[in-house]
Design a protein around this motif. Structure first.
Motif, PDB file in Angstrom:
ATOM      1  N   THR A 134      49.335 -57.194  24.774  1.00 60.09           N
ATOM      2  CA  THR A 134      50.931 -57.569  23.987  1.00 60.09           C
ATOM      3  C   THR A 134      51.385 -58.037  22.651  1.00 60.09           C
ATOM      4  O   THR A 134      51.524 -58.762  22.686  1.00 60.09           O
ATOM      5  CB  THR A 134      51.638 -56.591  25.193  1.00 60.09           C
ATOM      6  OG1 THR A 134      51.814 -57.397  25.849  1.00 60.09           O
ATOM      7  CG2 THR A 134      50.479 -55.408  25.641  1.00 60.09           C
ATOM      8  N   LYS A 320      50.649 -45.014  15.100  1.00 61.28           N
ATOM      9  CA  LYS A 320      50.348 -44.847  16.435  1.00 61.28           C
ATOM     10  C   LYS A 320      49.697 -45.520  17.217  1.00 61.28           C
ATOM     11  O   LYS A 320      49.381 -45.721  18.469  1.00 61.28           O
ATOM     12  CB  LYS A 320      50.162 -43.360  16.902  1.00 61.28           C
ATOM     13  CG  LYS A 320      51.573 -42.327  16.939  1.00 61.28           C
ATOM     14  CD  LYS A 320      51.254 -41.095  16.721  1.00 61.28           C
ATOM     15  CE  LYS A 320      52.510 -40.093  17.103  1.00 61.28           C
ATOM     16  NZ  LYS A 320      52.121 -38.537  17.407  1.00 61.28           N
ATOM     17  N   TYR A 323      50.660 -48.606  18.920  1.00 55.95           N
ATOM     18  CA  TYR A 323      51.351 -48.680  19.634  1.00 55.95           C
ATOM     19  C   TYR A 323      50.758 -49.064  21.193  1.00 55.95           C
ATOM     20  O   TYR A 323      51.586 -50.154  21.943  1.00 55.95           O
ATOM     21  CB  TYR A 323      51.970 -46.983  19.903  1.00 55.95           C
ATOM     22  CG  TYR A 323      52.609 -47.217  21.560  1.00 55.95           C
ATOM     23  CD1 TYR A 323      53.570 -47.874  21.527  1.00 55.95           C
ATOM     24  CD2 TYR A 323      51.591 -46.966  22.258  1.00 55.95           C
ATOM     25  CE1 TYR A 323      54.430 -47.349  22.770  1.00 55.95           C
ATOM     26  CE2 TYR A 323      52.643 -46.292  24.225  1.00 55.95           C
ATOM     27  CZ  TYR A 323      53.965 -46.676  24.320  1.00 55.95           C
ATOM     28  OH  TYR A 323      54.502 -46.345  24.815  1.00 55.95           O
ATOM     29  N   LYS A 324      49.169 -49.216  21.187  1.00 55.35           N
ATOM     30  CA  LYS A 324      48.577 -49.295  22.651  1.00 55.35           C
ATOM     31  C   LYS A 324      48.934 -51.231  22.763  1.00 55.35           C
ATOM     32  O   LYS A 324      48.153 -51.861  23.955  1.00 55.35           O
ATOM     33  CB  LYS A 324      47.066 -49.234  22.574  1.00 55.35           C
ATOM     34  CG  LYS A 324      46.375 -49.404  21.272  1.00 55.35           C
ATOM     35  CD  LYS A 324      44.923 -48.804  21.691  1.00 55.35           C
ATOM     36  CE  LYS A 324      44.489 -49.137  20.227  1.00 55.35           C
ATOM     37  NZ  LYS A 324      42.483 -48.503  21.102  1.00 55.35           N
ATOM     38  N   SER A 326      51.758 -52.897  22.028  1.00 57.29           N
ATOM     39  CA  SER A 326      52.226 -52.819  22.329  1.00 57.29           C
ATOM     40  C   SER A 326      53.287 -53.554  23.432  1.00 57.29           C
ATOM     41  O   SER A 326      53.182 -53.151  24.153  1.00 57.29           O
ATOM     42  CB  SER A 326      53.551 -52.422  21.078  1.00 57.29           C
ATOM     43  OG  SER A 326      54.096 -50.492  22.122  1.00 57.29           O
ATOM     44  N   GLU A 328      55.876 -52.326  24.413  1.00 61.89           N
ATOM     45  CA  GLU A 328      56.566 -51.324  24.524  1.00 61.89           C
ATOM     46  C   GLU A 328      55.211 -50.359  25.245  1.00 61.89           C
ATOM     47  O   GLU A 328      56.229 -50.005  26.645  1.00 61.89           O
ATOM     48  CB  GLU A 328      56.919 -50.066  23.836  1.00 61.89           C
ATOM     49  CG  GLU A 328      58.407 -50.246  22.765  1.00 61.89           C
ATOM     50  CD  GLU A 328      57.948 -51.715  22.626  1.00 61.89           C
ATOM     51  OE1 GLU A 328      59.299 -52.642  21.905  1.00 61.89           O
ATOM     52  OE2 GLU A 328      56.579 -52.556  21.058  1.00 61.89           O
ATOM     53  N   ASN A 329      54.809 -50.630  25.446  1.00 59.76           N
ATOM     54  CA  ASN A 329      53.105 -49.936  25.822  1.00 59.76           C
ATOM     55  C   ASN A 329      52.921 -50.359  27.103  1.00 59.76           C
ATOM     56  O   ASN A 329      52.495 -50.092  28.597  1.00 59.76           O
ATOM     57  CB  ASN A 329      52.259 -50.177  24.970  1.00 59.76           C
ATOM     58  CG  ASN A 329      50.697 -48.906  25.913  1.00 59.76           C
ATOM     59  OD1 ASN A 329      50.999 -47.946  26.565  1.00 59.76           O
ATOM     60  ND2 ASN A 329      50.171 -50.020  26.046  1.00 59.76           N
ATOM     61  N   ASP A 332      55.344 -49.772  29.280  1.00 64.93           N
ATOM     62  CA  ASP A 332      55.724 -48.010  30.165  1.00 64.93           C
ATOM     63  C   ASP A 332      54.187 -48.467  31.070  1.00 64.93           C
ATOM     64  O   ASP A 332      54.573 -47.124  32.325  1.00 64.93           O
ATOM     65  CB  ASP A 332      55.147 -46.867  28.219  1.00 64.93           C
ATOM     66  CG  ASP A 332      56.179 -47.119  28.208  1.00 64.93           C
ATOM     67  OD1 ASP A 332      57.696 -47.187  28.386  1.00 64.93           O
ATOM     68  OD2 ASP A 332      55.891 -46.489  27.149  1.00 64.93           O
ATOM     69  N   THR A 333      53.643 -49.010  30.881  1.00 65.26           N
ATOM     70  CA  THR A 333      51.692 -48.881  31.413  1.00 65.26           C
ATOM     71  C   THR A 333      52.556 -49.164  32.783  1.00 65.26           C
ATOM     72  O   THR A 333      51.799 -49.021  34.113  1.00 65.26           O
ATOM     73  CB  THR A 333      51.111 -49.290  31.182  1.00 65.26           C
ATOM     74  OG1 THR A 333      50.529 -48.984  29.897  1.00 65.26           O
ATOM     75  CG2 THR A 333      49.997 -49.141  31.911  1.00 65.26           C
TER      76      THR A 333
END
Length: 343
Positions: A134, A320, A323-324, A326, A328-329, A332-333
């Protein structure tokens, strides 16, 4: 704020494991924003009443769950002991088999409730959870269209005997540019002013005398850099090779460093790169059999085509699909997988 859970975090590299140094940006001496994902994780967990600290901050009994960044050195910590006292352990695999082979030994995975990995070949959605490496992805990309320099490479001088290594391919590219177009290529990074020995002679790497004595000069070498972004922004293209090739999903920060600086990467590494990142944002080295052909392509590229690459990079970073990759991902994960919800 009421704290209802205490998370621990442990990095393979010991310098991060005391006094919460893993959350201190000053601990990260190489690269830019490398610590941002864990810093963001700490901030988001604090919002919901969860603390996360290195394991020296509290008695080990206080930690409910422990996150490991790469499989730890058994001499530094005992996973068996942690399991015996009922700790939930989780592994985040960052490095490839070339750098950290212990990450990938199945016998080492028995200690962990869940394992986060970018390797889609072992992801099953149960024990193995997909997570890309990330980055801190900004929304502000002000790229300079005009660059005074053609091509660069920013990486440390390394060596390996693994068949998948790309260290030698980097050196091949450097030597080709130095011989054929020296005025259009610059090399930056650590340790290019000394010899790095391979096994079985790696013991000589401990002695500066031997590293300097057998040093083969790189005429394009400009020294280390303080900011990759500042340097990359001055170049149209960057030789962007991973540490290893043909490892599915192994896409590190290197290509994103180029993107963030508005520098078009010449990429080699993950075989599935085109499935992860749009092909109109980078130059695939596999499309060129020789460096002569690659040079002809980049040196003759018109302004309109080059600006098209920069436009495509901006579009991807704001999409989008990015995003994977990032931070943030990443956050969140972890929160979802560890079921870290406010009680």
């Amino acid at each position: 704020r009421k704290i209802y859970m205490q998370i621990g975090i442990f990095n393979y590299y010991q310098e991060f494991n005391t006094q919460n140094k893993i959350f201190d940006p000053n601990t990260y001496t190489i690269g830019e924003n490398l610590g941002y994902p864990v810093m963001l994780l700490k901030a988001e967990l604090n919002k919901i009443g969860i603390k996360i600290d290195t394991l020296d901050i509290h008695p080990i009994e206080k930690y409910d769950k422990i996150l490991f960044l790469d499989f730890p050195n058994p001499k530094k910590i005992s996973l068996n002991e942690l399991r015996k006292i009922g700790k939930e352990l989780y592994l985040i695999i960052l490095e490839s088999p070339i750098i950290k082979p212990n990450n990938w030994k199945k016998k080492n995975h028995k200690f962990f409730k869940k394992i986060f990995t970018w390797n889609s070949e072992i992801v099953d959605g149960e024990k193995y959870i997909h997570m890309n490496l990330t980055n801190k992805i900004s929304s502000d990309f002000d790229f300079a269209a005009s660059k005074k320099n053609l091509c660069t490479l920013i990486v440390a001088n390394k060596t390996s005997l693994n068949k998948k290594e790309l260290y030698n391919e980097r050196k091949k590219a450097i030597r080709w540019f130095e011989k054929n177009h020296p005025s259009e290529f610059d090399l930056y990074g650590m340790n290019w002013d000394q010899r790095i020995f391979k096994r079985p002679f790696s013991i000589f790497n401990r002695f500066d005398f031997f590293k300097k004595l057998f040093y083969q000069k790189y005429s394009s070498y400009q020294g280390p850099v303080k900011s990759k972004k500042v340097v990359l922004a001055q170049y149209k293209f960057c030789i962007c090779y991973e540490n290893a090739k043909n490892i599915p999903g192994y896409i590190t920060e290197k290509i994103f460093d180029c993107f963030f600086a508005g520098c078009v990467p010449i990429y080699l590494g993950a075989p599935d790169i085109a499935e992860q990142i749009p092909v109109n944002t980078f130059i695939d080295k596999r499309d060129f059999k020789t460096y002569e052909a690659l040079y002809a392509f980049i040196s003759n590229m018109g302004d309109e085509e080059y600006l098209g690459y920069l436009k495509n990079i901006k579009a991807f970073l704001n999409s989008k699909k990015a995003y994977k990759f990032s931070a943030e991902n990443f956050v969140d994960t972890i929160i979802k997988t560890l079921d870290l919800k406010k009680q």
